[in-house]
Design a protein around this motif. Sequence first.
Motif, PDB file in Angstrom:
ATOM      1  N   ARG A  58       0.820  -1.219   0.000  1.00 45.71           N
ATOM      2  CA  ARG A  58       0.000   0.000   0.000  1.00 45.71           C
ATOM      3  C   ARG A  58       0.854   1.270   0.000  1.00 45.71           C
ATOM      4  O   ARG A  58       0.635   2.205   0.767  1.00 45.71           O
ATOM      5  N   VAL A  59       1.884   1.254  -0.873  1.00 44.39           N
ATOM      6  CA  VAL A  59       2.708   2.441  -1.093  1.00 44.39           C
ATOM      7  C   VAL A  59       2.764   2.695  -2.588  1.00 44.39           C
ATOM      8  O   VAL A  59       2.493   1.806  -3.389  1.00 44.39           O
ATOM      9  N   SER A  60       3.116   3.897  -2.963  1.00 50.50           N
ATOM     10  CA  SER A  60       3.263   4.234  -4.376  1.00 50.50           C
ATOM     11  C   SER A  60       4.723   4.094  -4.764  1.00 50.50           C
ATOM     12  O   SER A  60       5.601   4.624  -4.084  1.00 50.50           O
ATOM     13  N   ILE A  61       4.963   3.385  -5.869  1.00 49.91           N
ATOM     14  CA  ILE A  61       6.313   3.253  -6.400  1.00 49.91           C
ATOM     15  C   ILE A  61       6.248   3.667  -7.865  1.00 49.91           C
ATOM     16  O   ILE A  61       5.551   3.046  -8.661  1.00 49.91           O
ATOM     17  N   VAL A  62       6.955   4.742  -8.183  1.00 51.07           N
ATOM     18  CA  VAL A  62       6.949   5.291  -9.533  1.00 51.07           C
ATOM     19  C   VAL A  62       8.271   4.937 -10.204  1.00 51.07           C
ATOM     20  O   VAL A  62       9.338   5.228  -9.669  1.00 51.07           O
ATOM     21  N   LEU A  63       8.187   4.314 -11.375  1.00 50.58           N
ATOM     22  CA  LEU A  63       9.369   3.941 -12.138  1.00 50.58           C
ATOM     23  C   LEU A  63       9.585   4.977 -13.238  1.00 50.58           C
ATOM     24  O   LEU A  63       8.708   5.191 -14.075  1.00 50.58           O
ATOM     25  N   ASP A  64      10.741   5.627 -13.211  1.00 49.72           N
ATOM     26  CA  ASP A  64      11.071   6.644 -14.202  1.00 49.72           C
ATOM     27  C   ASP A  64      11.020   6.049 -15.610  1.00 49.72           C
ATOM     28  O   ASP A  64      11.409   4.907 -15.823  1.00 49.72           O
ATOM     29  N   ARG A  65      10.570   6.819 -16.558  1.00 47.27           N
ATOM     30  CA  ARG A  65      10.414   6.322 -17.928  1.00 47.27           C
ATOM     31  C   ARG A  65      11.738   5.994 -18.601  1.00 47.27           C
ATOM     32  O   ARG A  65      11.771   5.291 -19.593  1.00 47.27           O
ATOM     33  N   ARG A  66      12.847   6.476 -18.052  1.00 48.84           N
ATOM     34  CA  ARG A  66      14.161   6.162 -18.625  1.00 48.84           C
ATOM     35  C   ARG A  66      14.646   4.763 -18.248  1.00 48.84           C
ATOM     36  O   ARG A  66      15.618   4.267 -18.800  1.00 48.84           O
ATOM     37  N   SER A  78      14.142 -11.498   3.203  1.00 49.71           N
ATOM     38  CA  SER A  78      13.190 -11.826   4.267  1.00 49.71           C
ATOM     39  C   SER A  78      13.491 -10.952   5.473  1.00 49.71           C
ATOM     40  O   SER A  78      14.653 -10.710   5.807  1.00 49.71           O
ATOM     41  N   SER A  79      12.443 -10.453   6.055  1.00 51.97           N
ATOM     42  CA  SER A  79      12.528  -9.615   7.257  1.00 51.97           C
ATOM     43  C   SER A  79      13.399  -8.379   7.093  1.00 51.97           C
ATOM     44  O   SER A  79      14.130  -7.990   7.995  1.00 51.97           O
ATOM     45  N   LEU A  80      13.314  -7.764   5.918  1.00 51.97           N
ATOM     46  CA  LEU A  80      14.001  -6.485   5.696  1.00 51.97           C
ATOM     47  C   LEU A  80      12.963  -5.368   5.669  1.00 51.97           C
ATOM     48  O   LEU A  80      11.829  -5.587   5.239  1.00 51.97           O
ATOM     49  N   PRO A  81      13.353  -4.158   6.085  1.00 48.90           N
ATOM     50  CA  PRO A  81      12.418  -3.033   5.994  1.00 48.90           C
ATOM     51  C   PRO A  81      12.027  -2.772   4.533  1.00 48.90           C
ATOM     52  O   PRO A  81      12.849  -2.924   3.621  1.00 48.90           O
ATOM     53  N   LEU A  82      10.791  -2.401   4.330  1.00 48.85           N
ATOM     54  CA  LEU A  82      10.281  -2.103   2.991  1.00 48.85           C
ATOM     55  C   LEU A  82      11.193  -1.117   2.269  1.00 48.85           C
ATOM     56  O   LEU A  82      11.528  -1.300   1.103  1.00 48.85           O
ATOM     57  N   LYS A  83      11.620  -0.076   2.956  1.00 49.49           N
ATOM     58  CA  LYS A  83      12.481   0.933   2.337  1.00 49.49           C
ATOM     59  C   LYS A  83      13.769   0.310   1.809  1.00 49.49           C
ATOM     60  O   LYS A  83      14.194   0.598   0.689  1.00 49.49           O
ATOM     61  N   LEU A  89      16.584  -3.250  -4.559  1.00 48.03           N
ATOM     62  CA  LEU A  89      16.081  -3.625  -5.883  1.00 48.03           C
ATOM     63  C   LEU A  89      16.465  -2.570  -6.917  1.00 48.03           C
ATOM     64  O   LEU A  89      16.919  -2.896  -8.012  1.00 48.03           O
ATOM     65  N   ALA A  90      16.320  -1.313  -6.554  1.00 46.25           N
ATOM     66  CA  ALA A  90      16.695  -0.221  -7.463  1.00 46.25           C
ATOM     67  C   ALA A  90      18.190  -0.267  -7.758  1.00 46.25           C
ATOM     68  O   ALA A  90      18.604  -0.139  -8.920  1.00 46.25           O
ATOM     69  N   ALA A  91      19.011  -0.457  -6.740  1.00 51.14           N
ATOM     70  CA  ALA A  91      20.465  -0.472  -6.915  1.00 51.14           C
ATOM     71  C   ALA A  91      20.901  -1.607  -7.844  1.00 51.14           C
ATOM     72  O   ALA A  91      21.814  -1.429  -8.652  1.00 51.14           O
ATOM     73  N   ARG A  92      20.237  -2.734  -7.773  1.00 54.91           N
ATOM     74  CA  ARG A  92      20.567  -3.851  -8.659  1.00 54.91           C
ATOM     75  C   ARG A  92      20.287  -3.527 -10.125  1.00 54.91           C
ATOM     76  O   ARG A  92      20.777  -4.211 -11.009  1.00 54.91           O
ATOM     77  N   HIS A  93      19.487  -2.506 -10.343  1.00 56.29           N
ATOM     78  CA  HIS A  93      19.156  -2.094 -11.710  1.00 56.29           C
ATOM     79  C   HIS A  93      19.740  -0.721 -12.027  1.00 56.29           C
ATOM     80  O   HIS A  93      19.216   0.013 -12.856  1.00 56.29           O
ATOM     81  N   GLU A  94      20.833  -0.398 -11.306  1.00 56.80           N
ATOM     82  CA  GLU A  94      21.576   0.840 -11.520  1.00 56.80           C
ATOM     83  C   GLU A  94      20.701   2.083 -11.382  1.00 56.80           C
ATOM     84  O   GLU A  94      20.789   3.025 -12.168  1.00 56.80           O
ATOM     85  N   CYS A  95      19.838   2.045 -10.384  1.00 56.63           N
ATOM     86  CA  CYS A  95      18.930   3.172 -10.103  1.00 56.63           C
ATOM     87  C   CYS A  95      19.071   3.591  -8.649  1.00 56.63           C
ATOM     88  O   CYS A  95      19.644   2.874  -7.840  1.00 56.63           O
ATOM     89  N   GLY A  96      18.521   4.739  -8.357  1.00 57.24           N
ATOM     90  CA  GLY A  96      18.423   5.224  -6.999  1.00 57.24           C
ATOM     91  C   GLY A  96      16.964   5.442  -6.670  1.00 57.24           C
ATOM     92  O   GLY A  96      16.094   5.308  -7.539  1.00 57.24           O
ATOM     93  N   VAL A  97      16.686   5.792  -5.430  1.00 53.60           N
ATOM     94  CA  VAL A  97      15.316   6.019  -4.984  1.00 53.60           C
ATOM     95  C   VAL A  97      15.231   7.359  -4.279  1.00 53.60           C
ATOM     96  O   VAL A  97      16.027   7.656  -3.394  1.00 53.60           O
ATOM     97  N   ALA A  98      14.273   8.161  -4.687  1.00 53.40           N
ATOM     98  CA  ALA A  98      13.943   9.397  -3.976  1.00 53.40           C
ATOM     99  C   ALA A  98      12.624   9.138  -3.252  1.00 53.40           C
ATOM    100  O   ALA A  98      11.666   8.670  -3.865  1.00 53.40           O
ATOM    101  N   VAL A 106      11.779   5.750  -8.456  1.00 57.60           N
ATOM    102  CA  VAL A 106      12.944   4.971  -8.863  1.00 57.60           C
ATOM    103  C   VAL A 106      13.436   5.500 -10.197  1.00 57.60           C
ATOM    104  O   VAL A 106      12.703   5.506 -11.187  1.00 57.60           O
ATOM    105  N   ALA A 107      14.699   5.954 -10.223  1.00 56.62           N
ATOM    106  CA  ALA A 107      15.250   6.575 -11.434  1.00 56.62           C
ATOM    107  C   ALA A 107      16.754   6.303 -11.524  1.00 56.62           C
ATOM    108  O   ALA A 107      17.388   5.999 -10.525  1.00 56.62           O
ATOM    109  N   PRO A 108      17.296   6.442 -12.762  1.00 55.95           N
ATOM    110  CA  PRO A 108      18.750   6.253 -12.929  1.00 55.95           C
ATOM    111  C   PRO A 108      19.551   7.329 -12.195  1.00 55.95           C
ATOM    112  O   PRO A 108      19.082   8.387 -11.923  1.00 55.95           O
TER     113      PRO A 108
END
Length: 108
Positions: A58-66, A78-83, A89-98, A106-108
């Motif tokens: 129940r959170v919003s996750i926006v993926l940048d169009r790039r 398992s048992s990790l904070p949502l943040k 996940l973003a870092a594994r795809h060469e992205c960061g999170v604001a 989520v954007a490059p």
Amino acid sequence: MGANPGADLPARPTGAAEYSRRRSATIPAATVLADPIGVSWSGQSLREALDSLGRVQRVSIVLDRRVDPNRKVNYSASSLPLKRVVEELAARHECGVAWIGSTAYVAP
């Protein structure tokens, strides 16, 4: 107005919409993002993974169009904070999170 005075009014949200509204109104974003969760994806697209995570948590996750939304995701936690899950996940795809409240961008 007809015989039923409330017939023209929009329906009240129920189910998931009502739960989401109440959760966002009563639980601070910091608490939601700190909640431990468990996830596992193998071969799903990045878009599918982020959409399902946002829907379930129940959170919003926006993926940048790039960012290619069809990138394949192989990730489990398992048992990790949502943040942290979103950020890893973003870092594994060469992205960061604001973060803006409980919305992740989520954007490059």
